[in-house]
Design a protein around this motif. Structure first.
Motif, PDB file in Angstrom:
ATOM      1  N   ARG A   1       0.810  -1.104   0.024  1.00  0.00           N
ATOM      2  CA  ARG A   1      -0.293   0.144  -0.028  1.00  0.00           C
ATOM      3  C   ARG A   1       0.649   1.547   0.207  1.00  0.00           C
ATOM      4  O   ARG A   1       0.235   2.658  -0.279  1.00  0.00           O
ATOM      5  N   LEU A   2       2.287   1.237   0.066  1.00  0.00           N
ATOM      6  CA  LEU A   2       2.848   2.407   0.229  1.00  0.00           C
ATOM      7  C   LEU A   2       4.144   2.701  -0.359  1.00  0.00           C
ATOM      8  O   LEU A   2       4.973   3.605  -0.903  1.00  0.00           O
ATOM      9  N   GLU A   3       4.688   1.063  -0.848  1.00  0.00           N
ATOM     10  CA  GLU A   3       6.500   1.051  -1.398  1.00  0.00           C
ATOM     11  C   GLU A   3       5.647   1.585  -2.938  1.00  0.00           C
ATOM     12  O   GLU A   3       7.221   2.029  -3.895  1.00  0.00           O
ATOM     13  N   ASP A   4       5.247   2.313  -3.237  1.00  0.00           N
ATOM     14  CA  ASP A   4       5.026   2.991  -4.793  1.00  0.00           C
ATOM     15  C   ASP A   4       5.578   4.372  -4.513  1.00  0.00           C
ATOM     16  O   ASP A   4       5.958   4.789  -5.692  1.00  0.00           O
TER      17      ASP A   4
ATOM     18  N   PRO B   1      -1.590  -2.947  12.477  1.00  0.00           N
ATOM     19  CA  PRO B   1      -1.584  -3.245  11.244  1.00  0.00           C
ATOM     20  C   PRO B   1      -1.909  -4.198  10.292  1.00  0.00           C
ATOM     21  O   PRO B   1      -1.641  -4.772   9.277  1.00  0.00           O
ATOM     22  N   TRP B   2      -1.652  -5.786  11.659  1.00  0.00           N
ATOM     23  CA  TRP B   2      -3.028  -6.468  10.636  1.00  0.00           C
ATOM     24  C   TRP B   2      -4.154  -6.565  10.766  1.00  0.00           C
ATOM     25  O   TRP B   2      -4.844  -7.106   9.666  1.00  0.00           O
ATOM     26  N   GLU B   3      -5.256  -5.815  11.064  1.00  0.00           N
ATOM     27  CA  GLU B   3      -6.044  -5.569  11.646  1.00  0.00           C
ATOM     28  C   GLU B   3      -6.826  -4.863  10.925  1.00  0.00           C
ATOM     29  O   GLU B   3      -8.147  -4.698  10.160  1.00  0.00           O
ATOM     30  N   ALA B   4      -6.438  -3.673  10.316  1.00  0.00           N
ATOM     31  CA  ALA B   4      -6.511  -2.692   9.358  1.00  0.00           C
ATOM     32  C   ALA B   4      -5.440  -1.936   8.808  1.00  0.00           C
ATOM     33  O   ALA B   4      -5.580  -0.884   8.733  1.00  0.00           O
TER      34      ALA B   4
ATOM     35  N   VAL C   1      -4.981   2.377   8.580  1.00  0.00           N
ATOM     36  CA  VAL C   1      -3.015   2.283   8.951  1.00  0.00           C
ATOM     37  C   VAL C   1      -2.904   2.809   7.993  1.00  0.00           C
ATOM     38  O   VAL C   1      -1.835   3.847   7.970  1.00  0.00           O
ATOM     39  N   ALA C   2      -2.553   2.769   7.012  1.00  0.00           N
ATOM     40  CA  ALA C   2      -1.463   2.435   5.490  1.00  0.00           C
ATOM     41  C   ALA C   2      -1.613   3.999   4.722  1.00  0.00           C
ATOM     42  O   ALA C   2      -1.436   4.850   4.855  1.00  0.00           O
ATOM     43  N   ASN C   3      -3.362   4.020   4.857  1.00  0.00           N
ATOM     44  CA  ASN C   3      -3.841   5.928   4.594  1.00  0.00           C
ATOM     45  C   ASN C   3      -3.333   6.625   5.334  1.00  0.00           C
ATOM     46  O   ASN C   3      -3.139   7.883   5.044  1.00  0.00           O
TER      47      ASN C   3
END
Length: 294
Positions: A47-50, A278-281, A285-287
């Motif tokens: 979700r963030l590596e870009d 980080p696992w559950e949501a 979290v990434a947003n």
């Protein structure tokens, strides 16, 4: 794509470090907590590596990094030293820091050092040291929820876990908070393999044994430690706190009073997530991290 490298540090340990994202993108150091590894961030990476250079070490005592057995090697200042030694070794001129659980505890401490390379701080379900210690003394519910720390510190508890079996330990410490439906069997097997390494459980528990946090037994009146009575420096870097409000280990009281300890604070509450947000949501979290770190 995630790549791995073993990185030797000036603090005397070698860490297994996962990397993802473009090498020329803004650098983010991600610090996991107990009883995990860089895998804490497996759902955050795609979700963030870009947009960012993601740097995710197994911290000392965990998974593929050096499993140091001496409890004296787990003092808070030593663990904070690993963060900046990793930045030194990788030649980072500036970076942001994201920490969950114990990784968050070390991230709070790292921010208090005032190193100009650290530009932003993001915390996921990890209490500020002042708020946590006060709550352990003054709040009966948080004190009760934290009695596991005393158990983890007990001599021989590593052997008790071994006798219990690592699969049972997984169910008690991790799946109980996350829910087995969110954990693939392959992930479970990887954690069990990490914990089964000789000395691994001892080194992981040493994070608790090396900490100076005071966890009184229920019903016992104790004074506040001297360090809490002195003026405590403010965190001056912009800070985001993401909190899974269903956390049963670290209660929402950990958010109270943070604005007095952090100069520039943003809090993102996740009503349906618990301790292992980080696992559950991962989307939430990434947003939150993307918006804050961009």
């Amino acid at each position: 794509m995630t790549e791995f490298r073993r990185v030797g540090l000036s603090t005397g340990v070698t860490l297994n470090v996962a990397f993802a994202g473009p090498e020329d993108a803004p650098a983010i150091l991600f610090l996991h907590g107990f009883p995990e590894s860089h895998r804490t961030w497996r759902e955050i990476v795609p979700r963030l590596e870009d947009q960012f250079r993601l740097i995710m070490p197994d911290q000392r005592g965990f998974a593929g990094s050096d499993l140091v057995q001496d409890v004296g090697a787990y003092k808070t200042e030593t663990l904070i030293g690993d963060v900046f030694a990793l930045a030194d070794t990788l030649g980072l001129d500036e970076f942001a820091l994201v920490g969950h659980d114990w990784g968050g505890a070390i991230s709070w401490g790292a921010a208090l050092r005032g190193d100009p390379r650290l530009k932003k701080l993001a915390i996921v379900n990890a209490p500020h040291p002042v708020v946590f210690q006060k709550s352990l003394i003054e709040d009966a519910d948080q004190r009760a929820a934290s009695q596991y720390i005393s158990a983890f510190r007990a001599p021989g508890f590593d052997k008790a876990i071994e006798a219990m079996g690592y699969r049972a330990f997984f169910d008690k410490t991790f799946a109980r908070h996350v829910g087995t439906s969110k954990i693939l069997e392959a992930e479970k097997q990887q954690y069990i393999a990490d914990w089964s390494q000789p000395g691994a459980m001892t080194s992981m528990l040493n994070w608790y044994r090396g900490s100076r946090v005071v966890v009184p037994p229920p019903g016992v009146t104790v004074p506040l430690p001297d360090w809490l009575l002195r003026a405590f420096p403010k965190v001056e870097v912009p800070t985001l706190v993401v909190w899974g409000m269903q956390d049963t280990a670290l209660l929402p009281i950990q958010l109270e009073g943070l604005e007095e300890l952090v100069e520039d604070l943003r809090i993102e509450r996740l009503p349906e997530a618990g301790h292992f947000a980080p696992w559950e949501a991962p989307d939430e979290v990434a947003n939150a991290l993307r918006d804050f770190l961009a």
